[in-house]
Design a protein around this motif. Sequence first.
Motif, mmCIF file in Angstrom:
data_model
loop_
_atom_site.group_PDB
_atom_site.id
_atom_site.type_symbol
_atom_site.label_atom_id
_atom_site.label_comp_id
_atom_site.label_asym_id
_atom_site.label_seq_id
_atom_site.Cartn_x
_atom_site.Cartn_y
_atom_site.Cartn_z
ATOM 1 N N GLY A 78 0.781 -1.231 0.000
ATOM 2 C CA GLY A 78 0.000 0.000 0.000
ATOM 3 C C GLY A 78 0.807 1.272 0.000
ATOM 4 N N GLU A 79 2.137 1.167 0.088
ATOM 5 C CA GLU A 79 2.979 2.369 0.067
ATOM 6 C C GLU A 79 3.251 2.815 -1.367
ATOM 7 N N ALA A 80 3.605 4.100 -1.498
ATOM 8 C CA ALA A 80 4.047 4.634 -2.789
ATOM 9 C C ALA A 80 5.418 5.264 -2.605
ATOM 10 N N LEU A 81 6.375 4.834 -3.406
ATOM 11 C CA LEU A 81 7.745 5.351 -3.346
ATOM 12 C C LEU A 81 8.058 6.094 -4.634
ATOM 13 N N GLY A 82 8.480 7.349 -4.509
ATOM 14 C CA GLY A 82 8.955 8.102 -5.665
ATOM 15 C C GLY A 82 10.451 7.928 -5.808
ATOM 16 N N ILE A 83 10.924 7.857 -7.044
ATOM 17 C CA ILE A 83 12.372 7.793 -7.298
ATOM 18 C C ILE A 83 12.736 8.952 -8.209
ATOM 19 N N VAL A 84 13.636 9.818 -7.724
ATOM 20 C CA VAL A 84 14.071 10.986 -8.496
ATOM 21 C C VAL A 84 15.578 10.922 -8.690
ATOM 22 N N GLY A 85 16.043 11.692 -9.651
ATOM 23 C CA GLY A 85 17.469 11.736 -9.935
ATOM 24 C C GLY A 85 17.706 12.175 -11.356
ATOM 25 N N PRO A 86 18.918 12.575 -11.691
ATOM 26 C CA PRO A 86 19.232 13.001 -13.056
ATOM 27 C C PRO A 86 19.199 11.822 -14.021
ATOM 28 N N ASN A 87 19.247 12.126 -15.302
ATOM 29 C CA ASN A 87 19.303 11.068 -16.314
ATOM 30 C C ASN A 87 20.550 10.206 -16.081
ATOM 31 N N GLY A 88 20.361 8.888 -16.230
ATOM 32 C CA GLY A 88 21.476 7.974 -16.040
ATOM 33 C C GLY A 88 21.740 7.612 -14.591
ATOM 34 N N ALA A 89 20.817 7.989 -13.693
ATOM 35 C CA ALA A 89 21.037 7.722 -12.264
ATOM 36 C C ALA A 89 20.819 6.259 -11.913
ATOM 37 N N GLY A 90 20.021 5.552 -12.737
ATOM 38 C CA GLY A 90 19.714 4.152 -12.440
ATOM 39 C C GLY A 90 18.261 3.926 -12.072
#
Length: 419
Positions: A65-77
Amino acid sequence: MSKTVIKFENVSKKYHLGYMNFNGFRGFLPKIINRIISTQNNPFQNQNDGDFYALKDVSFELKQGEALGIVGPNGAGKSTILKLLAHTIEPTSGKIITVGKISALIELGAGFHHELTGRENIYLYGSIMGLRRREIKEKFDSIVAFAELEKFIDTPVKHYSSGMYARLGFAVAIHVEPDILLIDEVLAVGDMNFRKKCYERLHEILSKGHTTIIFVSHDIYRVQSLCKRTLFLEKGNIRKTGHTPEVVAYYYNEMNKAMILKDPKAHERRWGTGEARITDVYLTDSAGKKTDTFKTGSNMIITMNYSAAKKIDNPDFRFTILTIDGVEIMCASSVNSENVIDFIKGKGTVQCFFESVPLFQNTYTITVGISNTDGQIDFDVWPNATRFIITPTQNKDMSPYDSSLIRWPSKIFHCPERV
């Protein structure tokens, strides 16, 4: 207590730069000849051969039920994490545990056969996800209606536009009722109304507490709206993870540092005729102390020093507050203020008072400018002249999970009986 449905334990993914996939002997000969020729023409062609880590020792876990956002520059993985979770690639080392059915929106057209129609692909995708034909049939009309593809459902998807791909992919992904939903930047290609509908559905899905979502996006405000937790990834490593506003503020600050290192003169870029010149911009609190950190609801003063080589009648001094990625939030103009400036000549100072700044926790930039009254002639415009950070207060009337940008003062009353 919610169970853990996703677990990354020291996961790494390594690629070998310069590696050639021959696909059998037929592919071997032309590729090896091309490589020999290109190396003879350019002896440094393969100087980048070696190991490259798309991810290195990444660990995190998510509960149902959790939501995780993933941010980072291009090529971060970021996309590599989604592909590992979707089992389209395997980790070089580490352990990945997932519990339940996974639906992935990682690339346009992923999971679809280009020669098949939209109708046939719905049945194909549904069967891959473990649904019986009867179950797919029951959901079919709802999928087509959500995707808004009634006229094109019997057309081969190879003729679909990128927006049609996105609509069909999202509609199918959410209707198979996954335990884990993986979303990359696919929704960026949809039109405004469809994106709005998709995000409303994602909020609805989360409200039920069953589906776990991992959301990868450069649209930070969508991440803030959807995810209470966020992971900042850079060069395959986790830089920070935790409560979304804190991670986003840290992410913006690090990206700004990187931009300054890459282009030290970016801050100095400005334009205008030069008849008036802004010489300095700084921020102070209500006590007159210079600072770049404020709390929601506090007072903020922007001071602009200027120099005008000749007399300028009826100038307009503008102070614009923007989000870190350039969305304009508010603009104060001297032309529209109570204290209209008749003319300027020589050196002077203009101050803009913002009382009870209604902004929530985030990083913001300020663009300042001097122009003529109608704004047709810019004497000097200084974009991103300075920036400031809003930190949260502990007031009882503020939610720690509020993803809005602006706090609009309000009062809520309860009437036991209908008025």
